[in-house]
Design a protein around this motif. Structure first.
Motif, mmCIF file in Angstrom:
data_model
loop_
_atom_site.group_PDB
_atom_site.id
_atom_site.type_symbol
_atom_site.label_atom_id
_atom_site.label_comp_id
_atom_site.label_asym_id
_atom_site.label_seq_id
_atom_site.Cartn_x
_atom_site.Cartn_y
_atom_site.Cartn_z
ATOM 1 N N VAL A 197 86.139 -9.366 2.140
ATOM 2 C CA VAL A 197 84.714 -9.402 2.010
ATOM 3 C C VAL A 197 84.097 -10.397 0.731
ATOM 4 O O VAL A 197 83.512 -11.247 0.982
ATOM 5 C CB VAL A 197 84.069 -8.186 1.893
ATOM 6 N N TYR A 198 84.923 -10.165 -0.241
ATOM 7 C CA TYR A 198 84.483 -10.857 -1.550
ATOM 8 C C TYR A 198 84.797 -12.564 -1.114
ATOM 9 O O TYR A 198 84.008 -13.401 -1.719
ATOM 10 C CB TYR A 198 85.190 -10.557 -2.739
ATOM 11 N N ALA A 199 85.928 -12.643 -0.699
ATOM 12 C CA ALA A 199 86.278 -14.222 -0.572
ATOM 13 C C ALA A 199 85.504 -14.899 0.468
ATOM 14 O O ALA A 199 85.117 -15.834 0.007
ATOM 15 C CB ALA A 199 87.735 -14.136 -0.248
ATOM 16 N N VAL A 200 85.398 -14.238 1.606
ATOM 17 C CA VAL A 200 84.588 -14.683 2.491
ATOM 18 C C VAL A 200 83.071 -15.132 1.980
ATOM 19 O O VAL A 200 82.458 -16.277 2.438
ATOM 20 C CB VAL A 200 84.470 -13.930 3.896
ATOM 21 N N SER A 201 82.264 -14.097 1.312
ATOM 22 C CA SER A 201 81.146 -14.180 0.956
ATOM 23 C C SER A 201 80.840 -15.138 -0.104
ATOM 24 O O SER A 201 79.980 -15.883 -0.202
ATOM 25 C CB SER A 201 80.591 -12.788 0.466
ATOM 26 N N GLN A 202 81.920 -15.461 -0.816
ATOM 27 C CA GLN A 202 81.873 -16.471 -1.938
ATOM 28 C C GLN A 202 81.790 -18.039 -1.622
ATOM 29 O O GLN A 202 81.134 -18.803 -1.759
ATOM 30 C CB GLN A 202 82.897 -16.399 -3.009
ATOM 31 N N LEU A 208 75.435 -11.406 6.706
ATOM 32 C CA LEU A 208 75.899 -10.919 7.869
ATOM 33 C C LEU A 208 77.474 -10.502 7.566
ATOM 34 O O LEU A 208 78.203 -10.008 8.599
ATOM 35 C CB LEU A 208 75.816 -11.740 9.187
ATOM 36 N N ILE A 209 77.819 -11.097 6.561
ATOM 37 C CA ILE A 209 79.574 -11.077 6.575
ATOM 38 C C ILE A 209 79.894 -9.491 6.254
ATOM 39 O O ILE A 209 80.653 -8.863 6.996
ATOM 40 C CB ILE A 209 79.897 -11.644 5.099
ATOM 41 N N LEU A 210 78.994 -8.729 5.237
ATOM 42 C CA LEU A 210 79.323 -7.340 5.114
ATOM 43 C C LEU A 210 79.215 -6.546 6.292
ATOM 44 O O LEU A 210 79.930 -5.580 6.777
ATOM 45 C CB LEU A 210 78.472 -6.738 3.883
ATOM 46 N N PRO A 211 77.876 -6.438 7.195
ATOM 47 C CA PRO A 211 78.035 -5.692 8.088
ATOM 48 C C PRO A 211 78.982 -6.171 9.254
ATOM 49 O O PRO A 211 79.567 -5.254 9.811
ATOM 50 C CB PRO A 211 76.507 -5.851 8.811
#
Length: 591
Positions: A197-202, A208-211
């Motif tokens: 989650v952290y890598a993709v969100s960065q 929408l990444i978290l949900p």
């Protein structure tokens, strides 16, 4: 004021508002359950349903009020991990104090009352800060201290996350216990979830990444459960799912009248930590509000946000809820989903109310490692941003200060870490100030004003063999750290012999911003030394405040000639020249 289009725009975008409200509401419930697990991770873990009631109730009250009265539409508020971890520290301290001499029911009641009282006090403080429009002063907290606090909070959240996942406090864990198959299978997926989650969100930045990550994780988990043909009872027994309450509902905080069972003396002893909670909440709220302002590219009234959050926390605390404020992540998610409307906050409230009745279903559906993974993501993000990535943005000393705050917070305590950080920054500031030479320039001759404006600073100089006048131009703030240089320099100029060539020492204080009491006493010592050799100390260009300090100092038990003052250096030097030529040293102005 909101524009009419902003007030009514949600009517034309009901589907977007409903979707945003549902998604943000479910995430708010999950964050509340994670926060509840964090709150009781070290003590009374079997009472997590009470913790869920505390955190969900707080989120309900916060959203109900802040959604209506925030300066920015579309705000979503939650019980924040950064405040819950502070409440968890207090709860752990209370449990350690009451463990031997009180019943479990009395300990739980005391913790519940403490949470409600601390939240209400925090709300009252936020309201006062916002009403007095003092929000801007919180920005004066030294940056390394703030960074260290946030990084330390990150570590405490990570520690709590591991306790949630493994049901073992982090300080009791060992390498062998972490590598045990039953524990390894829990914390590794949670860590992978947080890292992805952290890598993709960065990289992406989409809200929408978290949900999406939560949905994918739930599908994978239940697929594996179905393949292995595991029952809910087995999953609960091995710690993969929380065990729901027997009556099938979440308990509200003040059920059973805990006020009658609470130990108020122990709560009173935790006052310093509650004060720290106030500072932490106020600072974090302003950080979140500033982040919302920058991200949404619209003005946010910080003092109004403080007032609104203050009133909401007062009501939340009155019902036993945990402290919280405007949520940066969920607010940005609502806006990215195309629903920047106040109705979203109310929809989130509705989802949280439903969770009070159907919360146990979530406990039986969402795996414990997923709740822990959410906490790992939050805590790890704080550590990376405020301890690792910040290294390139600040000096080596500032980074060492950040590291020092984190170490003291983790090993000693929350308040001690903050105090050590403030002391370190203050000590460095005083050291840097003491290195600035208080003497701007020196004139080691008799002087007189040059009406033609030639010479340095409007003065021309003429030399006497006796060199009777020493004029010094001072600058900056004179305090105990740098006044010694001034004292030492004047001693060197006067010499140690009884014969005195310099009869007048003129200190031009026009560029002096302030003088502390230690510096004032040093000036008095300088005056006494000069008078012993029939000399005079003269100050010019004093501000009104500094002049009053000189008057107060020389008035108290002073038998000397006083410290003489003139409006400017030209008058002072003219008087010195007149005294030299006429010998009338006693025609002076005394303090």
């Amino acid at each position: 004021m909101d524009q009419p289009a902003e007030r009514m725009g949600w009517l034309h975008h009901i589907p977007a508002a409903l979707i945003a409200g549902l998604i943000c509401g479910l995430l708010a419930v999950m964050f509340s359950i994670s926060a509840a697990a964090l709150l009781f991770s070290s003590v009374l873990s079997e009472y997590i349903v009470v913790g869920i009631g505390i955190c969900v109730f707080g989120t309900i009250v916060l959203n109900s009020f802040i959604a209506f009265f925030s300066s920015c539409p579309g705000i979503v508020s939650v019980t924040q991990e950064v405040t819950v971890v502070t409440l968890a520290v207090i709860a752990t301290s209370i449990h350690a104090t009451m463990f031997a001499a009180h019943s479990e029911a009395e300990t739980l009641a005391t913790i519940i009352v403490m949470i409600g009282l601390a939240t209400a006090i925090t709300g009252l403080a936020l309201l006062m800060i916002g009403t007095l429009r003092l929000g801007r002063f919180i920005r004066f907290v030294p940056y390394p201290v703030t960074a260290g606090f946030l990084a330390g909070m990150g570590w405490l959240i990570v520690s709590g996350a591991m306790a949630v996942i493994l049901d073992i406090p982090l300080d009791h864990l060992s390498i062998s216990s972490l590598l045990a198959p039953e524990n390894f299978a829990k914390w590794v997926p949670a860590t992978i979830f947080a890292a992805i989650v952290y890598a993709v969100s960065q990289r992406n930045g989409s809200p929408l990444i978290l949900p999406s990550a939560v949905i994918v994780s739930l599908i994978l988990f239940h697929s594996v459960v179905a393949i292995l043909d595991l029952s809910v009872t087995e999953l609960q027994h091995f710690g993969w799912l929380f065990t729901p309450p027997q009556d099938g509902r979440v308990l509200l905080p003040f059920q059973g009248n805990p006020l009658a069972m609470a130990d108020w003396g122990i709560i009173w002893s935790e006052t310093p930590k509650i004060v720290a909670l106030v500072a932490i909440t106020a600072s974090a709220l302003l950080f979140a509000s500033s982040g919302i302002e920058v991200s949404l590219k619209r003005d946010v009234d910080l003092d109004r946000e403080l007032r609104v959050a203050g009133i909401a926390n007062i009501f939340a605390g009155a019902g036993g809820g945990a402290a919280g404020f405007q949520g940066l992540g969920l607010t940005l998610l609502a806006h990215q989903l195309g629903a920047p409307y106040r109705i979203v906050g109310l929809l989130v409230t509705g989802v949280c109310i439903a969770a009070l009745f159907y919360g146990p279903m979530l406990l039986s559906f969402v795996p414990v490692p997923l709740f822990g993974g959410l906490l790992l993501w939050i805590g790890g993000s704080l550590i990376n941003e405020w301890l690792i990535a910040i290294r390139a943005q600040i000096s080596r000393f500032e980074h060492l200060t950040v590291l020092l705050v984190v170490i003291v917070m983790v090993t000693v305590g929350l308040i001690e870490g903050i105090l050590v950080g403030v002391f370190a920054v203050a000590a460095r500031f005083m050291f840097d100030c003491s290195r600035v030479d208080v003497i701007k320039y020196v004139i080691t001759s008799g002087t007189r004003q040059n009406p033609n404006g030639n010479g340095d600073n409007g003065f021309s100089t003429y030399r006497h063999d006796s060199n009777p006048i020493l004029a010094l131009k001072l600058q900056g703030f004179i305090f105990f750290g740098n006044v010694y240089r001034l004292h030492h320099f004047i001693l060197g100029q006067l010499g140690q012999e009884c014969e005195l060539n310099t009869r007048f020492v003129v200190l031009d204080c026009l560029d002096v911003t302030g003088i502390d009491s230690s510096a004032m006493r040093s000036l008095k010592k300088i005056r006494d030394l000069i008078e012993k050799k029939n000399g005079r100390l003269i100050l010019s260009g004093l501000t009104q405040a500094n002049s009053e300090k000189v008057s107060d100092l020389t008035r108290q038990g002073d038998n000397g000639q006083g410290i003489y003052r003139f409006v400017d250096t030209a008058q002072a030097i003219a008087w010195c020249e007149g005294s030299i030529s006429t010998g009338l040293d006693d025609r002076t102005r005394r303090c």
